[in-house]
Design an enzyme around this catalytic site. Structure first.
Site, PDB file in Angstrom:
ATOM      1  N   LYS A 156     -26.237  49.401 -16.879  1.00 58.34           N
ATOM      2  CA  LYS A 156     -26.707  48.100 -16.798  1.00 58.34           C
ATOM      3  C   LYS A 156     -25.591  47.661 -18.548  1.00 58.34           C
ATOM      4  O   LYS A 156     -25.764  46.493 -18.726  1.00 58.34           O
ATOM      5  CB  LYS A 156     -27.785  47.720 -16.651  1.00 58.34           C
ATOM      6  N   ASP A 157     -26.731  48.260 -18.993  1.00 62.48           N
ATOM      7  CA  ASP A 157     -26.526  48.013 -20.626  1.00 62.48           C
ATOM      8  C   ASP A 157     -25.032  48.316 -21.186  1.00 62.48           C
ATOM      9  O   ASP A 157     -25.102  50.100 -21.529  1.00 62.48           O
ATOM     10  CB  ASP A 157     -27.110  48.564 -21.642  1.00 62.48           C
ATOM     11  N   SER A 187     -36.804  44.854 -17.971  1.00 67.23           N
ATOM     12  CA  SER A 187     -37.684  44.831 -18.175  1.00 67.23           C
ATOM     13  C   SER A 187     -38.006  42.987 -19.161  1.00 67.23           C
ATOM     14  O   SER A 187     -39.577  42.733 -18.580  1.00 67.23           O
ATOM     15  CB  SER A 187     -38.604  45.827 -19.380  1.00 67.23           C
ATOM     16  N   ARG A 188     -37.333  42.190 -18.731  1.00 65.46           N
ATOM     17  CA  ARG A 188     -37.764  41.175 -19.651  1.00 65.46           C
ATOM     18  C   ARG A 188     -37.583  40.564 -18.137  1.00 65.46           C
ATOM     19  O   ARG A 188     -38.166  38.700 -18.208  1.00 65.46           O
ATOM     20  CB  ARG A 188     -36.523  40.972 -20.254  1.00 65.46           C
ATOM     21  N   GLY A 201     -39.962  51.531 -22.158  1.00 62.49           N
ATOM     22  CA  GLY A 201     -41.337  50.991 -21.293  1.00 62.49           C
ATOM     23  C   GLY A 201     -40.664  49.874 -20.472  1.00 62.49           C
ATOM     24  O   GLY A 201     -39.838  49.823 -19.942  1.00 62.49           O
ATOM     25  N   ALA A 202     -41.919  49.393 -19.717  1.00 64.77           N
ATOM     26  CA  ALA A 202     -42.171  48.094 -18.899  1.00 64.77           C
ATOM     27  C   ALA A 202     -40.927  48.705 -17.692  1.00 64.77           C
ATOM     28  O   ALA A 202     -39.969  48.147 -17.281  1.00 64.77           O
ATOM     29  CB  ALA A 202     -41.535  46.854 -19.733  1.00 64.77           C
ATOM     30  N   LEU A 203     -41.166  49.935 -17.457  1.00 62.36           N
ATOM     31  CA  LEU A 203     -40.126  50.365 -16.063  1.00 62.36           C
ATOM     32  C   LEU A 203     -40.684  49.578 -14.851  1.00 62.36           C
ATOM     33  O   LEU A 203     -41.681  49.359 -14.145  1.00 62.36           O
ATOM     34  CB  LEU A 203     -41.129  51.238 -15.843  1.00 62.36           C
ATOM     35  N   HIS A 226     -35.470  51.935 -13.781  1.00 64.53           N
ATOM     36  CA  HIS A 226     -35.920  53.263 -14.970  1.00 64.53           C
ATOM     37  C   HIS A 226     -36.361  54.246 -14.064  1.00 64.53           C
ATOM     38  O   HIS A 226     -35.714  55.415 -13.945  1.00 64.53           O
ATOM     39  CB  HIS A 226     -36.675  52.601 -16.074  1.00 64.53           C
TER      40      HIS A 226
END
Ligand code: PAF
Length: 281
Positions: A149-150, A186-187, A28-30, A34
């Protein structure tokens, strides 16, 4: 668009929906990154296929309770973003419905997770592999889209799928960046204004190391020192790790002879940001 919280209900809806089913697992926190994954999934699924998005802040992949508690959960905005990007099925489970209180089975990857985030976040990738495998099994996905990214996460998920014969095609999507080069995360919304203004130095420091490589410098010590000096030029940034690893095995290298990845995690206060750059010999 259907929104389902119950795992059994999600399984039933996914099984009876059009194929191929393309899954986009998220917490979430798209953000725009995303949204790009969902758009990619929409293209892959075509007009008859199904795009499923999971929105689940997976507690078992967090190594710091404060990070889990502070993780943003703007569900209404997330659902609007999914709808706008053409998702069909949204899975929004509660932790209690995903994990039995006495659960005792975990998926562990033991090589690619030794360094980088795996070294500084104990148990993180076990949590990621376990939830991703559960999401694959619940959705019956034909393919799944993850952000590059990850990159360590993506490599580990590919390895899990290979080693466990999971019939899901894994698709990586390029990192989406802010105009100043900061990788979308999201951070980022949790960064203080001063920290947000400073954070593009992460990418700039990695690029400076790549410029040094272009001058003929191949030693890991020199390249790491260059990137470290750039990041530590900040009064706010605190390096969690900075490593140069082989692009395939993710083990540290001392010299660039094959494609390698320069990767870092940096704390700004409580907020931990990651970024990486592939370096070609
Ligand atoms: O990358 C993420 O957002 C998470 O690690 C994932 C893949 C959704 C698993 O919880």
């Amino acid at each position: 668009m259907q929104v389902i919280a119950d795992p059994a209900g999600f399984r039933a809806a996914a099984t009876s929906s059009g194929s191929p089913l393309v899954l986009v697992p998220t917490m979430g926190a798209l953000h725009e990154g995303h949204r790009a994954l969902i758009r990619r999934a929409r293209k892959l699924a075509g007009s008859t296929g199904t795009v499923a998005v999971s929105i689940f802040v997976n507690p078992i992949q967090f190594d710091r309770a404060g990070d889990l508690a502070a993780y943003p959960k703007p569900l209404e905005a997330d659902l609007a973003a999914c709808e706008a990007e053409g998702a069909d099925l949204i899975f929004t489970p509660e932790a209690g419905s995903m994990y039995h209180p006495d659960r005792s089975v975990t998926v562990t990857e033991s090589l690619l997770s030794r360094h980088l985030c795996g070294a500084t976040r104990p148990g993180h990738f076990d949590g990621v592999c376990t939830v991703v495998l559960k999401l694959f099994l619940l959705s019956g996905a034909d393919s799944a889209v993850f952000g590059e990214k990850d990159f360590q996460q993506l490599a580990i998920i590919r390895r899990m799928v290979r080693d466990l014969d999971v019939p899901v095609e894994i698709i990586g999507h390029p990192t989406i960046r802010e105009a100043d080069g900061l990788a979308m995360s999201s951070r980022n919304v949790r960064l203080l204004p001063d920290h947000r203004a400073d954070a593009p130095r992460i990418r700039q420091s990695l690029l400076a190391a790549r410029d040094l490589l272009a001058t003929g410098e191949r030693s890991a010590t020199a390249l790491l020192a260059s990137a470290r000096a750039g990041i530590e030029g900040s009064t706010f940034a605190k390096i969690d790790y900075l490593e140069l690893v082989d692009a395939e095995t993710l083990q540290p290298v001392s010299e660039i002879e094959r494609p390698a990845v320069l990767a870092t995690a940096v704390f700004y206060g409580e907020v931990r940001l990651i970024d990486h750059l592939t370096l070609q010999p």
